[in-house]
Design a protein around this motif. Sequence first.
Motif, PDB file in Angstrom:
ATOM      1  N   ASP A 322       0.826  -1.220   0.000  1.00 40.04           N
ATOM      2  CA  ASP A 322       0.000   0.000   0.000  1.00 40.04           C
ATOM      3  C   ASP A 322       0.861   1.272   0.000  1.00 40.04           C
ATOM      4  O   ASP A 322       0.629   2.180   0.795  1.00 40.04           O
ATOM      5  N   PHE A 323       1.817   1.383  -0.937  1.00 41.86           N
ATOM      6  CA  PHE A 323       2.735   2.519  -0.872  1.00 41.86           C
ATOM      7  C   PHE A 323       2.091   3.835  -1.295  1.00 41.86           C
ATOM      8  O   PHE A 323       2.661   4.906  -1.114  1.00 41.86           O
ATOM      9  N   ARG A 324       0.884   3.791  -1.835  1.00 40.69           N
ATOM     10  CA  ARG A 324       0.159   5.017  -2.168  1.00 40.69           C
ATOM     11  C   ARG A 324      -1.315   4.810  -1.876  1.00 40.69           C
ATOM     12  O   ARG A 324      -1.866   3.737  -2.124  1.00 40.69           O
ATOM     13  N   LYS A 325      -1.954   5.867  -1.379  1.00 36.94           N
ATOM     14  CA  LYS A 325      -3.346   5.756  -0.931  1.00 36.94           C
ATOM     15  C   LYS A 325      -3.975   7.139  -0.884  1.00 36.94           C
ATOM     16  O   LYS A 325      -3.284   8.169  -1.029  1.00 36.94           O
ATOM     17  N   PHE A 326      -5.282   7.167  -0.657  1.00 34.58           N
ATOM     18  CA  PHE A 326      -5.983   8.439  -0.446  1.00 34.58           C
ATOM     19  C   PHE A 326      -6.836   8.283   0.805  1.00 34.58           C
ATOM     20  O   PHE A 326      -7.790   7.517   0.842  1.00 34.58           O
ATOM     21  N   ASP A 327      -6.473   9.014   1.841  1.00 35.60           N
ATOM     22  CA  ASP A 327      -7.129   8.946   3.141  1.00 35.60           C
ATOM     23  C   ASP A 327      -7.475  10.367   3.563  1.00 35.60           C
ATOM     24  O   ASP A 327      -6.774  10.979   4.366  1.00 35.60           O
ATOM     25  N   ASP A 328      -8.547  10.903   2.957  1.00 31.92           N
ATOM     26  CA  ASP A 328      -8.886  12.333   3.082  1.00 31.92           C
ATOM     27  C   ASP A 328      -7.735  13.202   2.589  1.00 31.92           C
ATOM     28  O   ASP A 328      -7.605  14.363   2.976  1.00 31.92           O
TER      29      ASP A 328
END
Length: 411
Positions: A322-328
């Motif tokens: 999960d090296f990139r994500k969108f969490d707000d």
Amino acid sequence: MTSPQNSLTGKSAHELAFSSMNTEGASTEKFYADLRPFDNFSQLTHFDRYLPLPDDWFIGIADVAKSTTAIKTGRYKAVNTVGAAVLVAITNALPELCFPYVFGGDGATVAIPGKYFDEVKYALAQTAAWADDTLDLVLRVAIVPVSAIRAAGHDVRLARYAASDNVSYAMFTGGGVAWAEGQLKKGEFKIRRAPLNAKPDLSGLYCGFGPIPTEQGTILSIIAIPIEEQRSYAALVADVLALLEFSSRRSGHPLPERGPLPAWLGGKIQRLLGQRSPHANLLTAIADALLAIKTRFILSAGIRMGQFNPLKYRREISKNTDFRKFDDGLKMTVDCSPEIADAIEARLVSAQLSGVCVAGTHRQTSAHLTCYVPSNIRSDHVHFVDGADGGYAAAAAKLKASKTTAVADVA
């Protein structure tokens, strides 16, 4: 708000509300499982693809108190382990449920149907007790109803990103998760830790990897929170991704394509996980060390054992990370050159000055991996990556400082 206790049942008002939803919430239980994932990460700013979380769900949220201080004293592995343990404990408590979650480095967030309130409350309470008793870290945990988030003027909307053919990760937007985290830190909606030496089911939690060194010069932790969902923020994200796409190996992926190798002796925390009692002795220490050596040898040599294919498993580690994500907001841990790190940071500063976002970054020379491997012959094992010298916690501290500076400048 902290809920008052019901004098007859001992449950809070929110707990009673969730109990009454147990039958009503059944129709929304497959909400996340039915979400169609997208496989192009650049689509994360297509905010019309994010769907509102059902109103009868809740957000479970956890955060290691004083994590920045712990990391400064070299305890980043312990902090990351506790964050991942939250997700592992809830997954093991609800093995048949497909639910959205996000790993935050020094904590974690989940979204769960209201009917599972009791199971999640117990798993969170146990994990908080285990973190305190075993690793001497205070884990703050809370359960916040989605209805309370919306009543406060925020929302929780979800999309689903397929990192590989076997693993997908949730993307959160709407500001509701960030608001819930703020409530947690204020002590609202809190869950008390379980009694002394309570331990959640942490089967499958693996912390045996050592630091994974950069191949391009810098492991850069990035957090960029939009001030509002606007075209200029989408352009910012596109620019950051483009810098990584055209100037970095594999879009900045911090793990080697063939996958990393565990440390020869697994590490102290992995040995703690392997103990069957809270008190180690020489025999258990030797057994854990021998197991770690065997694991490293099998993975490095590619020796097949029954259905286990170590070369395939190592490649899947890299794909499932999960090296990139969108969490707000955009959160990434990437491997890039110092020059690309300079360019990304300059673009983020420009966006902050233009009122597009608030941002924080942190540089280090290696990454750290914490894993959930329910079975090493299946391909759905998941791997959580963070910077190995501050990571997201350090980037978040710098983001907070930049917000404070911006407010002072306005005043």
